[in-house]
Motif scaffolding. Structure first.
Motif, PDB file in Angstrom:
ATOM      1  N   UNK A 156     -29.130   0.156  42.693  1.00  0.00           N
ATOM      2  CA  UNK A 156     -28.564  -1.132  42.292  1.00  0.00           C
ATOM      3  C   UNK A 156     -29.262  -2.188  43.157  1.00  0.00           C
ATOM      4  N   UNK A 157     -30.512  -2.541  42.805  1.00  0.00           N
ATOM      5  CA  UNK A 157     -31.337  -3.374  43.682  1.00  0.00           C
ATOM      6  C   UNK A 157     -30.791  -4.781  43.902  1.00  0.00           C
ATOM      7  N   UNK A 158     -30.871  -5.186  45.161  1.00  0.00           N
ATOM      8  CA  UNK A 158     -30.538  -6.539  45.596  1.00  0.00           C
ATOM      9  C   UNK A 158     -29.093  -6.937  45.313  1.00  0.00           C
ATOM     10  N   UNK A 159     -28.189  -5.977  45.183  1.00  0.00           N
ATOM     11  CA  UNK A 159     -26.786  -6.269  44.914  1.00  0.00           C
ATOM     12  C   UNK A 159     -26.037  -6.270  46.247  1.00  0.00           C
ATOM     13  N   UNK A 160     -25.205  -7.287  46.446  1.00  0.00           N
ATOM     14  CA  UNK A 160     -24.469  -7.406  47.703  1.00  0.00           C
ATOM     15  C   UNK A 160     -23.195  -6.567  47.667  1.00  0.00           C
ATOM     16  N   UNK A 161     -22.625  -6.344  48.837  1.00  0.00           N
ATOM     17  CA  UNK A 161     -21.363  -5.607  48.910  1.00  0.00           C
ATOM     18  C   UNK A 161     -20.260  -6.372  48.187  1.00  0.00           C
ATOM     19  N   UNK A 162     -20.264  -7.701  48.304  1.00  0.00           N
ATOM     20  CA  UNK A 162     -19.248  -8.497  47.603  1.00  0.00           C
ATOM     21  C   UNK A 162     -19.367  -8.334  46.090  1.00  0.00           C
ATOM     22  N   UNK A 163     -20.596  -8.317  45.575  1.00  0.00           N
ATOM     23  CA  UNK A 163     -20.791  -8.135  44.127  1.00  0.00           C
ATOM     24  C   UNK A 163     -20.324  -6.755  43.673  1.00  0.00           C
ATOM     25  N   UNK A 164     -20.580  -5.746  44.480  1.00  0.00           N
ATOM     26  CA  UNK A 164     -20.142  -4.390  44.140  1.00  0.00           C
ATOM     27  C   UNK A 164     -18.620  -4.320  44.121  1.00  0.00           C
ATOM     28  N   UNK A 165     -17.972  -4.897  45.126  1.00  0.00           N
ATOM     29  CA  UNK A 165     -16.508  -4.891  45.176  1.00  0.00           C
ATOM     30  C   UNK A 165     -15.911  -5.636  43.980  1.00  0.00           C
ATOM     31  N   UNK A 166     -16.501  -6.772  43.621  1.00  0.00           N
ATOM     32  CA  UNK A 166     -16.013  -7.525  42.457  1.00  0.00           C
ATOM     33  C   UNK A 166     -16.183  -6.722  41.173  1.00  0.00           C
ATOM     34  N   UNK A 167     -17.306  -6.046  41.034  1.00  0.00           N
ATOM     35  CA  UNK A 167     -17.543  -5.234  39.836  1.00  0.00           C
ATOM     36  C   UNK A 167     -16.529  -4.098  39.746  1.00  0.00           C
ATOM     37  N   UNK A 168     -16.205  -3.485  40.873  1.00  0.00           N
ATOM     38  CA  UNK A 168     -15.217  -2.408  40.877  1.00  0.00           C
ATOM     39  C   UNK A 168     -13.820  -2.931  40.560  1.00  0.00           C
ATOM     40  N   UNK A 169     -13.486  -4.110  41.064  1.00  0.00           N
ATOM     41  CA  UNK A 169     -12.193  -4.718  40.728  1.00  0.00           C
ATOM     42  C   UNK A 169     -12.116  -5.023  39.235  1.00  0.00           C
ATOM     43  N   UNK A 170     -13.189  -5.548  38.678  1.00  0.00           N
ATOM     44  CA  UNK A 170     -13.237  -5.859  37.250  1.00  0.00           C
ATOM     45  C   UNK A 170     -13.094  -4.585  36.423  1.00  0.00           C
ATOM     46  N   UNK A 171     -13.786  -3.538  36.819  1.00  0.00           N
ATOM     47  CA  UNK A 171     -13.693  -2.253  36.118  1.00  0.00           C
ATOM     48  C   UNK A 171     -12.257  -1.737  36.147  1.00  0.00           C
ATOM     49  N   UNK A 172     -11.620  -1.814  37.307  1.00  0.00           N
ATOM     50  CA  UNK A 172     -10.247  -1.350  37.440  1.00  0.00           C
ATOM     51  C   UNK A 172      -9.302  -2.171  36.563  1.00  0.00           C
ATOM     52  N   UNK A 173      -9.468  -3.493  36.585  1.00  0.00           N
ATOM     53  CA  UNK A 173      -8.618  -4.365  35.765  1.00  0.00           C
ATOM     54  C   UNK A 173      -8.831  -4.087  34.277  1.00  0.00           C
ATOM     55  N   UNK A 174     -10.070  -3.870  33.898  1.00  0.00           N
ATOM     56  CA  UNK A 174     -10.384  -3.573  32.498  1.00  0.00           C
ATOM     57  C   UNK A 174      -9.772  -2.234  32.079  1.00  0.00           C
ATOM     58  N   UNK A 175      -9.842  -1.246  32.954  1.00  0.00           N
ATOM     59  CA  UNK A 175      -9.250   0.064  32.659  1.00  0.00           C
ATOM     60  C   UNK A 175      -7.746  -0.039  32.492  1.00  0.00           C
ATOM     61  N   UNK A 176      -7.097  -0.814  33.370  1.00  0.00           N
ATOM     62  CA  UNK A 176      -5.650  -1.003  33.259  1.00  0.00           C
ATOM     63  C   UNK A 176      -5.295  -1.684  31.925  1.00  0.00           C
ATOM     64  N   UNK A 177      -6.081  -2.674  31.553  1.00  0.00           N
ATOM     65  CA  UNK A 177      -5.831  -3.377  30.289  1.00  0.00           C
ATOM     66  C   UNK A 177      -5.967  -2.440  29.108  1.00  0.00           C
ATOM     67  N   UNK A 178      -7.005  -1.600  29.115  1.00  0.00           N
ATOM     68  CA  UNK A 178      -7.188  -0.662  28.013  1.00  0.00           C
ATOM     69  C   UNK A 178      -6.052   0.358  27.954  1.00  0.00           C
ATOM     70  N   UNK A 179      -5.578   0.807  29.128  1.00  0.00           N
ATOM     71  CA  UNK A 179      -4.462   1.764  29.145  1.00  0.00           C
ATOM     72  C   UNK A 179      -3.196   1.123  28.571  1.00  0.00           C
ATOM     73  N   UNK A 180      -2.977  -0.139  28.837  1.00  0.00           N
ATOM     74  CA  UNK A 180      -1.794  -0.827  28.314  1.00  0.00           C
ATOM     75  C   UNK A 180      -1.874  -1.027  26.792  1.00  0.00           C
ATOM     76  N   UNK A 181      -3.079  -1.085  26.264  1.00  0.00           N
ATOM     77  CA  UNK A 181      -3.267  -1.292  24.834  1.00  0.00           C
ATOM     78  C   UNK A 181      -2.997  -0.013  24.046  1.00  0.00           C
ATOM     79  N   UNK A 182      -3.002   1.125  24.716  1.00  0.00           N
ATOM     80  CA  UNK A 182      -2.833   2.406  24.008  1.00  0.00           C
ATOM     81  C   UNK A 182      -1.408   2.739  23.780  1.00  0.00           C
TER      82      UNK A 182
END
Length: 170
Positions: A144-170
């Motif tokens: 994951x070239x030139x990606x900062x730790x803050x960007x990685x943490x934000x991406x993981x938070x977004x993934x988690x939030x998206x997963x929670x949203x999809x689980x609620x839709x089911x």
């Protein structure tokens, strides 16, 4: 990225040449001799740091670390420290010295030969030690070239939030 040897064309920072940012970001590797009989203290320091991080996972956050790797080798007579982080060497050094002073803790480097006793009040001495023991890399790769730790943490938070949203839709 192939990294050329340092020469006079490199940008100079407060503490000497600034290594270029690579796909893995910034970092350094040092190899130094362990003071006789101090290998167990180094291992103990590692365990102490791991325990401190369990109780405060953000303890090292100011350093913007991607990872650290500590290795004892040659029958525990040599130590390798490898760190990859988001800031350049000068900022990392100043942040590390300030963090350890604020926390009132010592550094594992105190178990290494030639490490300056006045490192907390003399960042230049700390830098001279690191530069004298640095083993610069000549090739670095980042999945994951030139990606900062803050960007990685934000991406993981977004993934988690998206997963929670999809689980609620089911």
């Amino acid at each position: 990225m192939a990294i050329p040897k340092s020469d006079e064309s490199w940008e100079k920072g407060k503490y000497g040449p600034i290594w270029p940012k690579t796909p893995a970001n910034y970092g350094f590797t040092i190899i130094a001799r362990v003071k006789p009989g101090r290998a167990d203290a180094i291992r103990g320091y590692g365990a102490k740091l791991a325990k401190a991080l369990e109780s405060d996972p953000s303890l090292l956050a100011p350093l913007k670390l991607h990872y650290l790797r500590w290795v004892l080798f040659d029958d525990d007579t040599r130590f390798m420290y490898q760190g990859i982080f988001d800031t350049d060497f000068d900022k990392y050094t100043e942040d590390a010295v300030a963090l350890f002073k604020k926390a009132g803790v010592d550094t594992v480097f105190e178990n290494l030969e030639d490490f300056p006793e006045d490192w907390k009040t003399n960042p230049d001495a700390f830098v001279r030690f690191v530069r004298a023991h640095q083993c610069p890399s000549f090739l670095e790769y980042g999945e994951y070239p030139y990606v900062s730790t803050d960007e990685i943490k934000k991406a993981l938070e977004l993934k988690s939030a998206f997963s929670r949203m999809l689980e609620q839709m089911q």
